[in-house]
Scaffold this motif. Structure first.
Motif, PDB file in Angstrom:
ATOM      1  N   THR A 201       1.215 -10.322  -3.775  1.00  0.00           N
ATOM      2  CA  THR A 201       2.623 -10.690  -3.931  1.00  0.00           C
ATOM      3  C   THR A 201       3.498  -9.444  -4.054  1.00  0.00           C
ATOM      4  O   THR A 201       4.662  -9.463  -3.663  1.00  0.00           O
ATOM      5  CB  THR A 201       2.812 -11.566  -5.181  1.00  0.00           C
ATOM      6  OG1 THR A 201       2.281 -10.870  -6.328  1.00  0.00           O
ATOM      7  CG2 THR A 201       2.064 -12.879  -5.020  1.00  0.00           C
ATOM      8  N   ARG A 202       2.934  -8.391  -4.588  1.00  0.00           N
ATOM      9  CA  ARG A 202       3.648  -7.117  -4.705  1.00  0.00           C
ATOM     10  C   ARG A 202       2.799  -6.047  -4.009  1.00  0.00           C
ATOM     11  O   ARG A 202       1.704  -5.730  -4.460  1.00  0.00           O
ATOM     12  CB  ARG A 202       3.875  -6.746  -6.170  1.00  0.00           C
ATOM     13  CG  ARG A 202       4.525  -5.375  -6.370  1.00  0.00           C
ATOM     14  CD  ARG A 202       4.661  -5.063  -7.849  1.00  0.00           C
ATOM     15  NE  ARG A 202       5.103  -3.700  -8.085  1.00  0.00           N
ATOM     16  CZ  ARG A 202       6.362  -3.304  -8.112  1.00  0.00           C
ATOM     17  NH1 ARG A 202       7.334  -4.181  -7.913  1.00  0.00           N
ATOM     18  NH2 ARG A 202       6.682  -2.051  -8.341  1.00  0.00           N
ATOM     19  N   ASN A 203       3.309  -5.509  -2.911  1.00  0.00           N
ATOM     20  CA  ASN A 203       2.583  -4.507  -2.144  1.00  0.00           C
ATOM     21  C   ASN A 203       2.971  -3.115  -2.606  1.00  0.00           C
ATOM     22  O   ASN A 203       4.170  -2.795  -2.710  1.00  0.00           O
ATOM     23  CB  ASN A 203       2.885  -4.660  -0.653  1.00  0.00           C
ATOM     24  CG  ASN A 203       2.329  -5.954  -0.088  1.00  0.00           C
ATOM     25  OD1 ASN A 203       1.143  -6.061   0.167  1.00  0.00           O
ATOM     26  ND2 ASN A 203       3.197  -6.960   0.091  1.00  0.00           N
ATOM     27  N   GLU A 204       1.960  -2.281  -2.882  1.00  0.00           N
ATOM     28  CA  GLU A 204       2.225  -0.941  -3.407  1.00  0.00           C
ATOM     29  C   GLU A 204       1.074  -0.012  -3.083  1.00  0.00           C
ATOM     30  O   GLU A 204      -0.068  -0.441  -2.895  1.00  0.00           O
ATOM     31  CB  GLU A 204       2.451  -0.998  -4.924  1.00  0.00           C
ATOM     32  CG  GLU A 204       1.335  -1.698  -5.672  1.00  0.00           C
ATOM     33  CD  GLU A 204       1.687  -2.040  -7.102  1.00  0.00           C
ATOM     34  OE1 GLU A 204       2.875  -1.904  -7.468  1.00  0.00           O
ATOM     35  OE2 GLU A 204       0.775  -2.439  -7.850  1.00  0.00           O
ATOM     36  N   TYR A 429       6.031  -0.570  -2.250  1.00  0.00           N
ATOM     37  CA  TYR A 429       6.440   0.446  -3.217  1.00  0.00           C
ATOM     38  C   TYR A 429       5.489   1.630  -3.102  1.00  0.00           C
ATOM     39  O   TYR A 429       4.271   1.466  -3.080  1.00  0.00           O
ATOM     40  CB  TYR A 429       6.405  -0.123  -4.630  1.00  0.00           C
ATOM     41  CG  TYR A 429       6.739   0.893  -5.701  1.00  0.00           C
ATOM     42  CD1 TYR A 429       8.051   1.296  -5.920  1.00  0.00           C
ATOM     43  CD2 TYR A 429       5.724   1.466  -6.473  1.00  0.00           C
ATOM     44  CE1 TYR A 429       8.355   2.231  -6.898  1.00  0.00           C
ATOM     45  CE2 TYR A 429       6.015   2.402  -7.444  1.00  0.00           C
ATOM     46  CZ  TYR A 429       7.334   2.782  -7.647  1.00  0.00           C
ATOM     47  OH  TYR A 429       7.624   3.718  -8.599  1.00  0.00           O
TER      48      TYR A 429
END
Length: 445
Positions: A201-204, A429
């Motif tokens: 859900t959060r790419n980093e 990010y």
């Protein structure tokens, strides 16, 4: 003592380990400045070449009887604690004993008939699930989860330990095995280091430049030798199949380097750019060495002075911060082995605290943090000698071992210019940081 062992082709007798321990003890006794890290990486025995590494207080020993590339063995031995750390978070004797079944399964998957086979964490997780409270309880009570991993692994564990119980119900075991094999087959991509269908859900993506400075410095502050050994540790949480490119500001600083298998070597050779499809999770992207012959690159200058009298040696040691781009030196510790005939020591310091161990004859000065434009830390004192054993009182022959940490600073000067992502529509990010620590940093008087 042997914690865990795995044999291929022939059963190696335990006396090989006894021979190795004897050689290590002789080396440590022959030189009082020797530590376990100074032991030769290859020790010859009458029948085997004993290739060994030392990490986390544990020795990984591979007796080799045939002609083999030693760097292959070293790389594989280092890969074992790396994988164990991936699975268990840390590596110690207790952790290995608590996870015997999983460790044996990992060794079965990592090497086949004496040849390295699967050494990528993402591929291993599909074959050997990381330990959880549930499967630990099940393997202890009935062995159902262990037996479901595969017949070849469970047979090895049962033969080695004799504690794996029988499965409770053949149909459920077969169903579990089929389900796991289907997951392994369909979850693998055509890249051995990356699973297919990864979603976040959060790419980093994070890049840490971790460097250790190895240096030998004389009493005048001149660097006799100075090298920075670095590794770019990467944490990737990216969905899909991203193609990542890392550009450096000054890549030609690097003298020697090695890469993760995902890196396209030709791209580095031509453009000095790291181009790769990253594994999922944490992995070492690149390791390198930078030669730093210029003494101006040293992060601190230590000025020692020893003045010997009759059975008394007076000393003054000051520490000055130098080339750190206005970053403070943290966790600064000086360790000084004194002469074996030292009886008592008295000293005072204007920063931190010191401690003298009368048994090991080691003076340790914990300075703490040194800021720019502050008063230089100073340790002054004297110690008494008992020359009954024939030791010569001298102003020289002392070694000062230095430890320090510099956050947000790369001693070699290697910095990341940009991180670009291709093949996916999202914008992850991205972050980088640098940490420099002292490796074998020694000042000789």
């Amino acid at each position: 003592k042997v914690i865990i062992e795995k044999h291929w082709h022939e059963l190696i007798p335990r006396r090989v380990v006894d021979f190795f321990n004897d050689q290590v003890s002789k080396s440590l006794q022959s030189n009082e400045n020797f530590s376990r890290d100074d032991i030769l990486p290859i020790i010859p025995s009458p029948k085997y070449q004993l290739i060994n590494i030392y990490r986390d207080g544990l020795t990984y020993l591979s007796p080799v009887s045939k002609e083999v590339d030693p760097m292959t063995v070293f790389e594989f031995l280092h890969r074992i604690p790396d994988i164990l750390r991936e699975y268990f978070g840390s590596v110690s004797e207790t952790i290995i004993k608590e996870n015997f079944v999983t460790v044996y399964q990992l060794l079965e998957e990592m090497i086949d008939d004496g040849f390295p086979l699967t050494t990528e964490p993402n591929a291993l997780r599909d074959a050997v699930p990381p330990p959880t409270i549930f499967n630990k309880v099940m393997s202890t009570v009935g062995g159902t989860v262990v037996a479901a991993v595969g017949s070849s692994v469970s047979a090895t564990v049962a033969g080695g330990l004799g504690v794996v119980g029988s499965s409770t119900g053949g149909s459920s075991s077969s169903s579990s095995l089929s389900s796991r094999l289907n997951t392994a087959v369909h979850g693998m991509s055509n890249l051995p280091w990356r699973r297919a269908g990864v979603k976040y859900t959060r790419n980093e993506i994070f890049l840490d430049i971790l460097e250790e400075v190895d240096a030998i410095v004389d009493s005048t502050g001149r660097a006799v030798t100075c090298e920075a050994h670095g590794v770019i540790q990467t944490m990737s949480r990216l969905s899909g199949m991203p193609d990542v490119t890392v550009n450096f500001v000054n890549p030609r600083l690097v003298d020697d380097c090695s890469f993760h298998p995902s890196v396209r070597f030709n791209k580095w050779e031509t453009d000095k750019v790291l181009s790769f499809i990253p594994p999922d999770g944490q992995f070492p992207l690149m390791s390198y060495r930078v030669n730093m012959p210029n003494q101006q690159t040293l992060p601190l200058q230590i000025k020692p002075s020893f003045s010997a009298g009759s059975n008394v040696v007076k000393f003054d040691i000051s520490v000055n911060i130098r080339n750190t781009d206005n970053k403070p030196l943290e966790d600064v510790v000086l360790t000084i082995p004194l002469q074996k005939s030292t009886t008592t020591l008295s000293a005072k310091c204007n920063q931190g605290q010191y401690m003298f161990d009368p048994v090991t004859k080691i003076l340790r000065w914990d300075i703490g943090t040194i800021q720019q434009k502050e008063r230089a830390p100073l340790l002054s004192g004297s110690f008494n000698l008992n020359p009954a054993n024939g030791e010569v009182v001298s102003n020289t022959g002392y070694n000062i071992n230095v430890a320090f940490t510099i956050n947000s600073h790369s001693m070699s000067g290697l910095t990341v210019h940009s991180i670009k992502l291709f093949g996916e529509t999202y914008k992850p990010y991205r972050a980088t940081r640098a940490i420099t620590q002292a490796g074998r940093y020694q000042v000789r008087v």
